[in-house]
Write a protein that holds these residues in place. Sequence first.
Motif, PDB file in Angstrom:
ATOM      1  N   ALA A   1      70.055 108.237  11.876  1.00  0.00           N
ATOM      2  CA  ALA A   1      70.143 108.994  10.551  1.00  0.00           C
ATOM      3  C   ALA A   1      69.526 109.622  10.678  1.00  0.00           C
ATOM      4  N   LYS A   2      68.060 109.577  10.471  1.00  0.00           N
ATOM      5  CA  LYS A   2      66.726 110.709  10.062  1.00  0.00           C
ATOM      6  C   LYS A   2      66.756 111.250  11.440  1.00  0.00           C
ATOM      7  N   THR A   3      66.928 111.136  12.908  1.00  0.00           N
ATOM      8  CA  THR A   3      67.107 111.830  13.352  1.00  0.00           C
ATOM      9  C   THR A   3      67.557 113.013  14.153  1.00  0.00           C
ATOM     10  N   ASN A   4      68.938 112.814  12.982  1.00  0.00           N
ATOM     11  CA  ASN A   4      69.552 113.801  12.915  1.00  0.00           C
ATOM     12  C   ASN A   4      69.517 114.151  11.457  1.00  0.00           C
ATOM     13  N   ASN A   5      69.062 113.884  10.749  1.00  0.00           N
ATOM     14  CA  ASN A   5      68.844 114.627   9.824  1.00  0.00           C
ATOM     15  C   ASN A   5      70.223 114.182   8.451  1.00  0.00           C
ATOM     16  N   LEU A   6      70.379 112.866   8.155  1.00  0.00           N
ATOM     17  CA  LEU A   6      71.765 112.141   7.804  1.00  0.00           C
ATOM     18  C   LEU A   6      71.141 111.605   6.798  1.00  0.00           C
ATOM     19  N   LYS A   7      71.796 111.739   5.219  1.00  0.00           N
ATOM     20  CA  LYS A   7      70.758 110.993   4.431  1.00  0.00           C
ATOM     21  C   LYS A   7      71.861 110.082   4.466  1.00  0.00           C
ATOM     22  N   MET A   8      71.545 108.625   3.853  1.00  0.00           N
ATOM     23  CA  MET A   8      72.500 107.912   3.873  1.00  0.00           C
ATOM     24  C   MET A   8      73.009 107.479   2.636  1.00  0.00           C
ATOM     25  N   VAL A   9      74.141 107.324   2.076  1.00  0.00           N
ATOM     26  CA  VAL A   9      74.441 107.207   1.095  1.00  0.00           C
ATOM     27  C   VAL A   9      75.509 105.843   1.063  1.00  0.00           C
ATOM     28  N   THR A  10      77.015 106.043  -0.356  1.00  0.00           N
ATOM     29  CA  THR A  10      76.746 105.076  -0.582  1.00  0.00           C
ATOM     30  C   THR A  10      78.261 105.619  -0.340  1.00  0.00           C
ATOM     31  N   VAL A  11      79.174 104.859  -0.055  1.00  0.00           N
ATOM     32  CA  VAL A  11      81.231 104.847   0.140  1.00  0.00           C
ATOM     33  C   VAL A  11      81.428 106.261  -0.936  1.00  0.00           C
ATOM     34  N   ALA A  12      80.889 106.225  -1.678  1.00  0.00           N
ATOM     35  CA  ALA A  12      81.046 106.943  -3.108  1.00  0.00           C
ATOM     36  C   ALA A  12      80.688 108.008  -3.170  1.00  0.00           C
ATOM     37  N   ASP A  13      79.685 107.907  -2.691  1.00  0.00           N
ATOM     38  CA  ASP A  13      78.576 109.332  -2.941  1.00  0.00           C
ATOM     39  C   ASP A  13      79.026 110.825  -1.759  1.00  0.00           C
ATOM     40  N   CYS A  14      79.173 109.495  -0.571  1.00  0.00           N
ATOM     41  CA  CYS A  14      79.827 110.319   1.018  1.00  0.00           C
ATOM     42  C   CYS A  14      81.310 110.739   0.653  1.00  0.00           C
ATOM     43  N   LEU A  15      82.159 110.369  -0.095  1.00  0.00           N
ATOM     44  CA  LEU A  15      83.061 110.953  -0.620  1.00  0.00           C
ATOM     45  C   LEU A  15      82.976 112.359  -2.195  1.00  0.00           C
ATOM     46  N   GLY A  16      81.809 112.532  -3.317  1.00  0.00           N
ATOM     47  CA  GLY A  16      81.795 113.142  -3.403  1.00  0.00           C
ATOM     48  C   GLY A  16      82.697 112.564  -4.730  1.00  0.00           C
ATOM     49  N   ASP A  17      82.360 111.847  -5.080  1.00  0.00           N
ATOM     50  CA  ASP A  17      82.549 110.716  -5.957  1.00  0.00           C
ATOM     51  C   ASP A  17      80.618 110.348  -6.260  1.00  0.00           C
ATOM     52  N   THR A  18      80.950 110.603  -8.326  1.00  0.00           N
ATOM     53  CA  THR A  18      79.949 109.454  -9.217  1.00  0.00           C
ATOM     54  C   THR A  18      80.100 108.908  -9.233  1.00  0.00           C
ATOM     55  N   PRO A  19      78.187 108.133  -9.272  1.00  0.00           N
ATOM     56  CA  PRO A  19      77.743 107.221  -9.081  1.00  0.00           C
ATOM     57  C   PRO A  19      78.545 105.724  -9.911  1.00  0.00           C
ATOM     58  N   GLU A  20      79.137 106.496 -11.183  1.00  0.00           N
ATOM     59  CA  GLU A  20      79.388 105.573 -12.283  1.00  0.00           C
ATOM     60  C   GLU A  20      81.216 105.237 -11.746  1.00  0.00           C
ATOM     61  N   ASN A  21      81.437 105.974 -11.201  1.00  0.00           N
ATOM     62  CA  ASN A  21      82.910 106.171 -10.323  1.00  0.00           C
ATOM     63  C   ASN A  21      83.153 104.930  -9.592  1.00  0.00           C
ATOM     64  N   MET A  22      81.755 104.383  -8.879  1.00  0.00           N
ATOM     65  CA  MET A  22      81.906 103.636  -7.724  1.00  0.00           C
ATOM     66  C   MET A  22      82.201 101.694  -8.393  1.00  0.00           C
ATOM     67  N   TYR A  23      82.633 101.809  -9.280  1.00  0.00           N
ATOM     68  CA  TYR A  23      83.203 100.477 -10.697  1.00  0.00           C
ATOM     69  C   TYR A  23      84.314 101.486 -11.593  1.00  0.00           C
ATOM     70  N   LYS A  24      85.283 100.246 -11.617  1.00  0.00           N
ATOM     71  CA  LYS A  24      86.616 100.778 -13.000  1.00  0.00           C
ATOM     72  C   LYS A  24      85.463 101.072 -14.378  1.00  0.00           C
ATOM     73  N   PRO A  25      85.714 101.566 -15.401  1.00  0.00           N
ATOM     74  CA  PRO A  25      85.343 100.996 -16.950  1.00  0.00           C
ATOM     75  C   PRO A  25      85.693  99.779 -17.382  1.00  0.00           C
ATOM     76  N   GLY A  26      84.651 100.195 -18.212  1.00  0.00           N
ATOM     77  CA  GLY A  26      84.888  98.921 -19.519  1.00  0.00           C
ATOM     78  C   GLY A  26      83.558  98.436 -19.819  1.00  0.00           C
ATOM     79  N   ASN A  27      83.749  97.026 -20.896  1.00  0.00           N
ATOM     80  CA  ASN A  27      82.726  96.190 -20.880  1.00  0.00           C
ATOM     81  C   ASN A  27      83.455  95.023 -20.763  1.00  0.00           C
ATOM     82  N   PHE A  28      83.057  94.350 -19.567  1.00  0.00           N
ATOM     83  CA  PHE A  28      83.406  92.973 -19.509  1.00  0.00           C
ATOM     84  C   PHE A  28      82.798  91.747 -19.414  1.00  0.00           C
ATOM     85  N   THR A  29      83.803  91.062 -19.959  1.00  0.00           N
ATOM     86  CA  THR A  29      82.478  89.895 -20.575  1.00  0.00           C
ATOM     87  C   THR A  29      82.814  88.784 -19.193  1.00  0.00           C
TER      88      THR A  29
END
Length: 256
Positions: A220-248
Amino acid sequence: MLTSTIATGLTLLVAGASALPAPNPVELIRRAPNPGIVITKCTKPGVIALAYDDGPYTYTSTLIDILDKADAKGTFFWTGTLYGCIYKQQSAVEKAFKSGHQIASHSWTHGHMGGMSAANIRTEMTKVEDALVNMVGIKPAYMRPPYLETSGQFLPVMKELNYKVITNDVDSGDWNNQSPQQSQSVFTRAGASGNGHIPLMHETYAGTVNTLTPWLINWAKTNNLKMVTVADCLGDTPENMYKPGNFTRKTGPYNC
């Protein structure tokens, strides 16, 4: 006179257009993934999403260390009981979450969900949610189906439960006794151009963790690729990796 008038009009038109706020090209192309739709590949170039199935397991902590040292983010598609009870890997689960890696679901038992009833599919998913709430306080919004099966009631239930469904566009073949060296050739053939890859890999194989992953980091580094989460690679925001809410979080002892 007519020519002069036209020229003046064009000048005013251009001036008016330039006064308007320019659209943000990133926002024009950003499309957050939709629940219940099978996604196989990243939506942006210059990235790779290192994604691992079937854990947490013996090698999880080592894999996190390898990724962290390389400033790489991974995505972990975890099961509840495939390689022992998930609660026995509490420290590894917490370590991955605190390091900023993406935690996602791979179902509770790793069964053939394409042939299950809607009720059983829901149970497979909610039991993983309950465990992760108890361990780190989150419910994943991403999942990868066991055996990549998406038939029957599976996709309608994923849409109902608001899960983004991930498969892959590159198969390392580690599950099929491919050596790390054979897996490397798969990535070499796939290449680094175009939108980024979402590979199928498993953190339950020592060769994938200790040999293939370091090679992929260098590739990846040789090919100038950034190693990211699946959410990031799909243009999703970090907070959207998880469902919203305060869970007990329930107090232990836990069991599967």
